[in-house]
Design a protein around this motif. Sequence first.
Motif, PDB file in Angstrom:
ATOM      1  N   ILE A  43      -4.232   3.835  -7.866  1.00 24.43           N
ATOM      2  CA  ILE A  43      -5.320   3.945  -6.884  1.00 24.43           C
ATOM      3  C   ILE A  43      -5.675   5.410  -6.647  1.00 24.43           C
ATOM      4  CG2 ILE A  43      -5.915   3.597  -4.442  1.00 24.43           C
ATOM      5  CD1 ILE A  43      -4.261   0.963  -4.625  1.00 24.43           C
ATOM      6  N   LYS A  44      -4.663   6.269  -6.504  1.00 28.01           N
ATOM      7  CA  LYS A  44      -4.908   7.693  -6.283  1.00 28.01           C
ATOM      8  C   LYS A  44      -5.607   8.331  -7.473  1.00 28.01           C
ATOM      9  CE  LYS A  44      -1.031   8.521  -3.144  1.00 28.01           C
ATOM     10  NZ  LYS A  44       0.293   9.155  -2.999  1.00 28.01           N
ATOM     11  N   SER A  45      -5.208   7.922  -8.681  1.00 21.64           N
ATOM     12  CA  SER A  45      -5.827   8.524  -9.867  1.00 21.64           C
ATOM     13  C   SER A  45      -7.274   8.065 -10.030  1.00 21.64           C
ATOM     14  CB  SER A  45      -5.020   8.199 -11.123  1.00 21.64           C
ATOM     15  OG  SER A  45      -5.145   6.839 -11.466  1.00 21.64           O
ATOM     16  N   PRO A  53      -5.694   6.250   3.725  1.00 19.05           N
ATOM     17  CA  PRO A  53      -4.388   5.615   3.920  1.00 19.05           C
ATOM     18  C   PRO A  53      -4.425   4.088   3.838  1.00 19.05           C
ATOM     19  CG  PRO A  53      -4.680   7.368   5.506  1.00 19.05           C
ATOM     20  CD  PRO A  53      -5.989   7.207   4.791  1.00 19.05           C
ATOM     21  N   ASP A  54      -5.530   3.475   4.262  1.00 19.17           N
ATOM     22  CA  ASP A  54      -5.582   2.012   4.230  1.00 19.17           C
ATOM     23  C   ASP A  54      -5.757   1.461   2.813  1.00 19.17           C
ATOM     24  OD1 ASP A  54      -8.210   3.131   4.410  1.00 19.17           O
ATOM     25  OD2 ASP A  54      -8.998   1.109   4.767  1.00 19.17           O
ATOM     26  N   MET A  55      -6.018   2.336   1.840  1.00 14.16           N
ATOM     27  CA  MET A  55      -6.119   1.904   0.444  1.00 14.16           C
ATOM     28  C   MET A  55      -4.744   1.791  -0.212  1.00 14.16           C
ATOM     29  SD  MET A  55      -9.338   4.296  -0.668  1.00 14.16           S
ATOM     30  CE  MET A  55      -9.548   3.650  -2.317  1.00 14.16           C
ATOM     31  N   VAL A  83       4.650  -6.366   3.258  1.00 19.35           N
ATOM     32  CA  VAL A  83       3.859  -5.263   2.728  1.00 19.35           C
ATOM     33  C   VAL A  83       2.714  -5.028   3.707  1.00 19.35           C
ATOM     34  CG1 VAL A  83       2.449  -4.448   0.811  1.00 19.35           C
ATOM     35  CG2 VAL A  83       4.434  -5.895   0.351  1.00 19.35           C
ATOM     36  N   ASP A  84       2.666  -3.828   4.257  1.00 21.64           N
ATOM     37  CA  ASP A  84       1.632  -3.492   5.247  1.00 21.64           C
ATOM     38  C   ASP A  84       1.532  -4.547   6.350  1.00 21.64           C
ATOM     39  OD1 ASP A  84       1.002  -1.176   3.873  1.00 21.64           O
ATOM     40  OD2 ASP A  84      -0.523  -2.157   2.657  1.00 21.64           O
ATOM     41  N   ASN A  85       2.653  -4.942   6.868  1.00 21.46           N
ATOM     42  CA  ASN A  85       2.748  -5.912   7.957  1.00 21.46           C
ATOM     43  C   ASN A  85       2.280  -7.315   7.586  1.00 21.46           C
ATOM     44  OD1 ASN A  85       3.857  -3.992   9.723  1.00 21.46           O
ATOM     45  ND2 ASN A  85       1.814  -3.206  10.158  1.00 21.46           N
TER      46      ASN A  85
END
Length: 106
Positions: A43-45, A53-55, A83-85
């Motif tokens: 995702i970052k690349s 942050p929400d990605m 994962v992410d609540n």
Amino acid sequence: MKTYAVITLVTAALLLSGCNSEPSEQEIYNAMNKIVAQTNAVIKSMAGNAVTPDMLRTLNTVKKHDCVRESDRSYKCNVTAVVDNEKRTAAVTLIRTDDGWQVIDR
């Protein structure tokens, strides 16, 4: 001398039996966290500076319910992961590699 031979044999058997044991909850967490980290890296690349942050995902907890041996080096484990609540229960297949346990897609 016979006592030492028996102790050596029993110790060797215990050590070798540990090599074929199912993954622990911590080992499953580590294997699943590697997947989350790889996904976040992709995702970052792709998004570059537009990453928010929400990605990105965070693996909070993993609870192992049970595991079934599939082969000498693989187990199918039922786990509940947060994962992410978001709590999800699923079966994951793990294989033992030289680098530890890894989640595999089947």
